[in-house]
Design an enzyme around this catalytic site. Structure first.
Site, PDB file in Angstrom:
ATOM      1  CG  ASP A 145       3.525   8.311  -3.309  1.00 44.21           C
ATOM      2  OD1 ASP A 145       2.365   7.845  -3.237  1.00 44.21           O
ATOM      3  OD2 ASP A 145       4.343   8.258  -2.371  1.00 44.21           O
TER       4      ASP A 145
ATOM      5  CB  SER B 184       5.243   3.136   2.494  1.00 46.89           C
ATOM      6  OG  SER B 184       3.858   3.121   2.231  1.00 46.89           O
TER       7      SER B 184
END
Length: 331
Positions: free
Chosen positions: A272, A173
């Site tokens: 995502d 991330s």
């Protein structure tokens, strides 16, 4: 996580992550609890300990060392992973429960010595300084190979068990964003001791921009959480959301051929919202003239950072095994 203080006046908020009070204090609203290191994890046998890289400003790290098998009475040498945790630049820690569990599992599976850098967090720390912290963490690891290093100052686990011909960088991330920026810097600046980064992995990298990519919505990109987080934490960024730090595909961004590693793996998750950016990034790296191999791992039906927040799921374990295989692959 502290309780909400109603006697203070709120200056601004970044839900669901934090709020900033007018006296300058920051209250974090998300994140998992810290856990201490341990000499032997009961499930994996991995040992962990916390060390200090720099005193002022403070940069620390948690080291994860898998259980060693004696080899001819000589210290066993292991690949080194320099890892940057996720958390939108503003929450989580190298010492948090989910990150500790994830790296303990990966260290055991891949038989690697992992160095999880505890960088400072925004907004107290400016975003560019976070990148500097993480670069310094990598240079600290590399310093163990430098001939002019002071032996007494070297970390024993790294000095005894680190294989400096197999150094890797990884992140998830926001940590994957950091890893990308560190790799670009490694392509421009030498690491101490002539250390080279064999390979790197980015899982669910936090990239964004002003123009839609893939099947992203054509409007209101500036209202999406990745845009809101970046502009909240780094409102003075040159080029804003199209700064090459957050949008490596922006016009005028440095060529991705300059990534300072031998191989690259990028992983994305089907549910995502950042997946399109990760896939486009992979395409751009391949088209840039980057000389190493580029691998893409797509996991359908899973959300952002699933392999960390739900690391015991079968799909998470499959991805961790895939990352381990990538780290163990001969360069």
């Amino acid at each position: 996580m502290g309780s909400i203080c109603t006697s203070k006046e709120v200056d601004r908020e970044l839900p669901p992550f934090l709020r900033v009070y007018k006296d300058g204090t920051v209250e974090r609203l998300s994140g998992t609890p810290y856990v201490p290191p341990c000499l032997e994890d009961p499930k994996t046998g991995v040992a962990s300990k916390d060390i200090t890289i720099r005193e002022d400003p403070l940069i620390r790290a948690r080291l994860h060392l898998p259980k060693l098998e004696p080899v001819n009475e000589k210290p066993q040498k292991l690949p080194i992973l320099v890892y940057y945790h996720g958390g939108a630049f503003c929450i989580e820690s190298a010492f948090s429960l989910v990150e500790h569990q994830y790296l303990t599992t990966l260290a055991a599976e891949a038989k690697i010595l992992a160095v999880s850098v505890e960088y400072r967090l925004a907004p107290e720390c400016p975003v560019p300084a976070i990148y500097d912290d993480c670069w310094e963490g990598l240079q600290w690891v590399a310093s163990h190979l430098a001939n002019d290093g002071v032996a007494a100052a070297k970390e024993p686990w790294l000095a005894d068990h680190g294989d400096f011909h197999r150094v890797f960088v990884g992140g998830d991330s926001a940590g994957a964003n950091i890893a990308h920026n560190v790799l670009m810097r490694a392509g421009r600046e030498p690491l101490l001791g002539g250390t080279k980064i064999s390979a790197a992995y980015l899982t669910h990298p936090y990239f964004w921009g002003s123009e839609p990519v893939g099947s992203e919505p054509k409007t209101d990109l500036d209202k999406a959480l990745p845009h809101v987080v970046w502009t909240f934490l780094y409102p003075t960024a040159e080029d804003g959301i199209d700064s090459p730090m957050i949008n490596p595909l922006a016009a005028g961004a440095p060529s991705l051929a300059g990534l300072g590693c031998g191989r690259l793996l990028v992983s994305v998750a089907g549910k995502d919202r950042l997946r399109h950016r990760g896939l486009k990034y992979c395409e751009a790296v391949k088209e840039s003239g980057f000389k190493g191999d580029v691998e893409v791992v797509q996991v359908e039906g899973e959300g952002h950072a699933f392999h960390i927040v739900t690391f015991e799921k079968e799909s998470a374990q499959v991805l961790i095994k895939r990352l381990a295989a990538f780290l163990n692959k001969s360069c």
